[in-house]
Design a protein around this motif. Structure first.
Motif, PDB file in Angstrom:
ATOM      1  N   VAL A 156       0.819  -1.211   0.000  1.00  0.00           N
ATOM      2  CA  VAL A 156       0.000   0.000   0.000  1.00  0.00           C
ATOM      3  C   VAL A 156       0.855   1.263   0.000  1.00  0.00           C
ATOM      4  O   VAL A 156       0.343   2.359  -0.196  1.00  0.00           O
ATOM      5  CB  VAL A 156      -0.967   0.024   1.205  1.00  0.00           C
ATOM      6  CG1 VAL A 156      -1.937  -1.131   1.138  1.00  0.00           C
ATOM      7  CG2 VAL A 156      -0.213  -0.006   2.529  1.00  0.00           C
ATOM      8  N   LEU A 157       2.162   1.116   0.209  1.00  0.00           N
ATOM      9  CA  LEU A 157       3.068   2.266   0.141  1.00  0.00           C
ATOM     10  C   LEU A 157       3.403   2.540  -1.316  1.00  0.00           C
ATOM     11  O   LEU A 157       3.651   1.615  -2.075  1.00  0.00           O
ATOM     12  CB  LEU A 157       4.355   1.951   0.912  1.00  0.00           C
ATOM     13  CG  LEU A 157       5.381   3.063   1.085  1.00  0.00           C
ATOM     14  CD1 LEU A 157       4.848   4.114   2.052  1.00  0.00           C
ATOM     15  CD2 LEU A 157       6.697   2.507   1.594  1.00  0.00           C
ATOM     16  N   PRO A 158       3.352   3.825  -1.759  1.00  0.00           N
ATOM     17  CA  PRO A 158       3.736   4.105  -3.147  1.00  0.00           C
ATOM     18  C   PRO A 158       5.238   3.902  -3.328  1.00  0.00           C
ATOM     19  O   PRO A 158       6.045   4.753  -3.011  1.00  0.00           O
ATOM     20  CB  PRO A 158       3.331   5.579  -3.346  1.00  0.00           C
ATOM     21  CG  PRO A 158       3.270   6.145  -1.985  1.00  0.00           C
ATOM     22  CD  PRO A 158       2.926   5.028  -1.050  1.00  0.00           C
ATOM     23  N   GLY A 159       5.599   2.753  -3.805  1.00  0.00           N
ATOM     24  CA  GLY A 159       7.009   2.409  -3.944  1.00  0.00           C
ATOM     25  C   GLY A 159       7.145   0.950  -4.339  1.00  0.00           C
ATOM     26  O   GLY A 159       6.531   0.484  -5.290  1.00  0.00           O
ATOM     27  N   ILE A 160       7.913   0.205  -3.586  1.00  0.00           N
ATOM     28  CA  ILE A 160       8.164  -1.210  -3.853  1.00  0.00           C
ATOM     29  C   ILE A 160       6.873  -2.017  -3.702  1.00  0.00           C
ATOM     30  O   ILE A 160       6.050  -1.745  -2.830  1.00  0.00           O
ATOM     31  CB  ILE A 160       9.257  -1.738  -2.890  1.00  0.00           C
ATOM     32  CG1 ILE A 160       9.630  -3.189  -3.196  1.00  0.00           C
ATOM     33  CG2 ILE A 160       8.821  -1.587  -1.459  1.00  0.00           C
ATOM     34  CD1 ILE A 160      10.788  -3.676  -2.339  1.00  0.00           C
ATOM     35  N   SER A 161       6.663  -3.001  -4.541  1.00  0.00           N
ATOM     36  CA  SER A 161       5.446  -3.806  -4.474  1.00  0.00           C
ATOM     37  C   SER A 161       5.581  -4.923  -3.454  1.00  0.00           C
ATOM     38  O   SER A 161       6.683  -5.345  -3.099  1.00  0.00           O
ATOM     39  CB  SER A 161       5.125  -4.409  -5.851  1.00  0.00           C
ATOM     40  OG  SER A 161       5.994  -5.486  -6.132  1.00  0.00           O
ATOM     41  N   GLY A 162       4.429  -5.407  -2.990  1.00  0.00           N
ATOM     42  CA  GLY A 162       4.429  -6.548  -2.083  1.00  0.00           C
ATOM     43  C   GLY A 162       5.039  -7.768  -2.734  1.00  0.00           C
ATOM     44  O   GLY A 162       5.684  -8.591  -2.071  1.00  0.00           O
ATOM     45  N   SER A 163       4.859  -7.894  -4.052  1.00  0.00           N
ATOM     46  CA  SER A 163       5.436  -9.028  -4.768  1.00  0.00           C
ATOM     47  C   SER A 163       6.958  -8.978  -4.763  1.00  0.00           C
ATOM     48  O   SER A 163       7.615 -10.014  -4.727  1.00  0.00           O
ATOM     49  CB  SER A 163       4.918  -9.052  -6.210  1.00  0.00           C
ATOM     50  OG  SER A 163       3.534  -9.320  -6.224  1.00  0.00           O
ATOM     51  N   THR A 164       7.512  -7.770  -4.823  1.00  0.00           N
ATOM     52  CA  THR A 164       8.963  -7.647  -4.728  1.00  0.00           C
ATOM     53  C   THR A 164       9.451  -8.114  -3.369  1.00  0.00           C
ATOM     54  O   THR A 164      10.477  -8.796  -3.259  1.00  0.00           O
ATOM     55  CB  THR A 164       9.410  -6.189  -4.964  1.00  0.00           C
ATOM     56  OG1 THR A 164       8.945  -5.753  -6.243  1.00  0.00           O
ATOM     57  CG2 THR A 164      10.932  -6.070  -4.929  1.00  0.00           C
ATOM     58  N   MET A 165       8.712  -7.754  -2.312  1.00  0.00           N
ATOM     59  CA  MET A 165       9.062  -8.224  -0.978  1.00  0.00           C
ATOM     60  C   MET A 165       9.017  -9.747  -0.912  1.00  0.00           C
ATOM     61  O   MET A 165       9.904 -10.389  -0.333  1.00  0.00           O
ATOM     62  CB  MET A 165       8.105  -7.620   0.057  1.00  0.00           C
ATOM     63  CG  MET A 165       8.397  -8.038   1.493  1.00  0.00           C
ATOM     64  SD  MET A 165      10.027  -7.502   2.064  1.00  0.00           S
ATOM     65  CE  MET A 165       9.782  -5.724   2.148  1.00  0.00           C
ATOM     66  N   LEU A 166       7.995 -10.338  -1.513  1.00  0.00           N
ATOM     67  CA  LEU A 166       7.893 -11.802  -1.536  1.00  0.00           C
ATOM     68  C   LEU A 166       9.018 -12.409  -2.365  1.00  0.00           C
ATOM     69  O   LEU A 166       9.524 -13.489  -2.040  1.00  0.00           O
ATOM     70  CB  LEU A 166       6.534 -12.222  -2.091  1.00  0.00           C
ATOM     71  CG  LEU A 166       5.321 -11.815  -1.255  1.00  0.00           C
ATOM     72  CD1 LEU A 166       4.026 -12.190  -1.974  1.00  0.00           C
ATOM     73  CD2 LEU A 166       5.360 -12.476   0.123  1.00  0.00           C
ATOM     74  N   LEU A 167       9.402 -11.735  -3.445  1.00  0.00           N
ATOM     75  CA  LEU A 167      10.526 -12.191  -4.270  1.00  0.00           C
ATOM     76  C   LEU A 167      11.806 -12.208  -3.455  1.00  0.00           C
ATOM     77  O   LEU A 167      12.598 -13.161  -3.503  1.00  0.00           O
ATOM     78  CB  LEU A 167      10.678 -11.271  -5.480  1.00  0.00           C
ATOM     79  CG  LEU A 167      11.634 -11.700  -6.591  1.00  0.00           C
ATOM     80  CD1 LEU A 167      11.099 -12.920  -7.314  1.00  0.00           C
ATOM     81  CD2 LEU A 167      11.845 -10.559  -7.569  1.00  0.00           C
ATOM     82  N   ILE A 168      12.009 -11.146  -2.658  1.00  0.00           N
ATOM     83  CA  ILE A 168      13.186 -11.056  -1.800  1.00  0.00           C
ATOM     84  C   ILE A 168      13.226 -12.216  -0.812  1.00  0.00           C
ATOM     85  O   ILE A 168      14.289 -12.788  -0.536  1.00  0.00           O
ATOM     86  CB  ILE A 168      13.183  -9.710  -1.040  1.00  0.00           C
ATOM     87  CG1 ILE A 168      13.413  -8.551  -2.021  1.00  0.00           C
ATOM     88  CG2 ILE A 168      14.235  -9.684   0.055  1.00  0.00           C
ATOM     89  CD1 ILE A 168      13.151  -7.187  -1.422  1.00  0.00           C
ATOM     90  N   MET A 169      12.055 -12.578  -0.270  1.00  0.00           N
ATOM     91  CA  MET A 169      11.976 -13.611   0.762  1.00  0.00           C
ATOM     92  C   MET A 169      11.845 -15.025   0.184  1.00  0.00           C
ATOM     93  O   MET A 169      11.680 -15.998   0.924  1.00  0.00           O
ATOM     94  CB  MET A 169      10.803 -13.316   1.701  1.00  0.00           C
ATOM     95  CG  MET A 169      10.879 -11.936   2.351  1.00  0.00           C
ATOM     96  SD  MET A 169       9.512 -11.584   3.474  1.00  0.00           S
ATOM     97  CE  MET A 169      10.069 -12.502   4.924  1.00  0.00           C
TER      98      MET A 169
END
Length: 283
Positions: A156-169
């Motif tokens: 929900v933050l205008p920036g990195i997507s939640g999917s990118t966070m999941l990709l990182i993890m």
């Protein structure tokens, strides 16, 4: 928003920001969760329209991406890079009056850029321990819950997507595949997906109020942080192929697709055109 949230790169929050209804989105979520009865009734129709479109598009994207991501990882990643690179100047232009008065707050952009590689470095999932979401365990459940809280927070933050966070993890491909499997009536993935969903709800309750407060009181710092996260997410996208079940080399100049990069840029240009038309009609 759902297409953005389902792929690593820009977030659904970024799309809402670029289309001019981000503040209304955050305040409506906060009102629905913690507001008065009158505020809840006012927020519900707006959020219901978004929710129906988001859920339908996300399921479609999950089914498509589960089949395409492994095969066309470099082309899809190039598209994500096009979306992300072109989103940065748009965000800067939209908030230029706020940003230019607070140049010292650009340190938050540096923090945002550094956050992504740090998260990847401390990634608790290794290539040797791939995630199997059909296996129910307290450890996996806790990890999924925390990952969901983090992903919805950045989503929900205008920036990195939640999917990118999941990709990182190391969870992006397993979760997209699990959603696609459930759509095809393979219900062994449901328990872990429910845990993930509960984590998303928990994260949304806290992040909506926090973001509303930050945008009202610390807008320049929040926007600088968002810009930094956008730039930092490029690092995760370039390394996206290394997170597959069968890891492939990180993106290089040889595997980068300029055609798909331009397609990503064209998508954002189309969104800006839609926004301008909507503003003219409402004027």
């Amino acid at each position: 928003m759902a297409v953005a949230d389902s792929v690593p790169g820009v977030s659904g929050g970024t799309i809402a920001f670029l289309l001019g209804f981000y503040d209304k989105f955050i305040s409506s979520v906060d009102d629905l969760l913690t507001g008065t009865m009158a505020e809840k009734k006012a927020a519900l129709p707006f959020l219901l329209k978004l929710a129906v479109g988001w859920a339908a598009a996300f399921l479609i994207c999950a089914v498509i991406l589960a089949n395409l991501f492994d095969t066309y990882v470099y082309e899809i990643s190039s598209l994500f890079i096009g979306l992300t690179v072109c989103a940065v100047p748009i965000v800067v232009m939209e908030e230029k009056e706020v940003l230019k008065k607070h140049y010292l707050h650009s340190i938050f952009a540096v923090i945002g850029v550094a956050a992504v590689p740090l998260l990847m470095y401390f990634n608790p999932v290794t290539r040797e321990s791939s995630v199997d979401l059909t296996q129910i365990s307290p450890q996996l459940g806790l990890f999924l819950f925390i990952a969901a809280v983090l992903s919805i927070s950045v989503m929900v933050l205008p920036g990195i997507s939640g999917s990118t966070m999941l990709l990182i993890m190391g969870l992006y491909v397993p979760l997209i595949s699990a959603v696609s499997a459930v759509v095809h009536l393979q219900f062994q993935y449901v328990p872990m997906l429910i845990v993930f969903g509960l984590g998303m709800i928990t994260g949304l309750v806290f992040i909506a109020k926090l973001l509303r407060h930050c945008l009202e009181k610390y807008r320049s710092q929040t926007i600088y942080l968002s810009i930094g996260l956008l730039i930092g997410s490029l690092y995760a996208i370039v390394l996206g192929a290394t997170t597959l079940d069968v890891p492939r080399p990180a993106m290089s100049f040889e595997t980068f697709s300029i055609l798909f990069f331009l397609l990503g840029a064209a998508i954002l240009a189309g969104l800006q055109f839609m926004k301008k038309r909507a503003e003219k009609k409402s004027a």
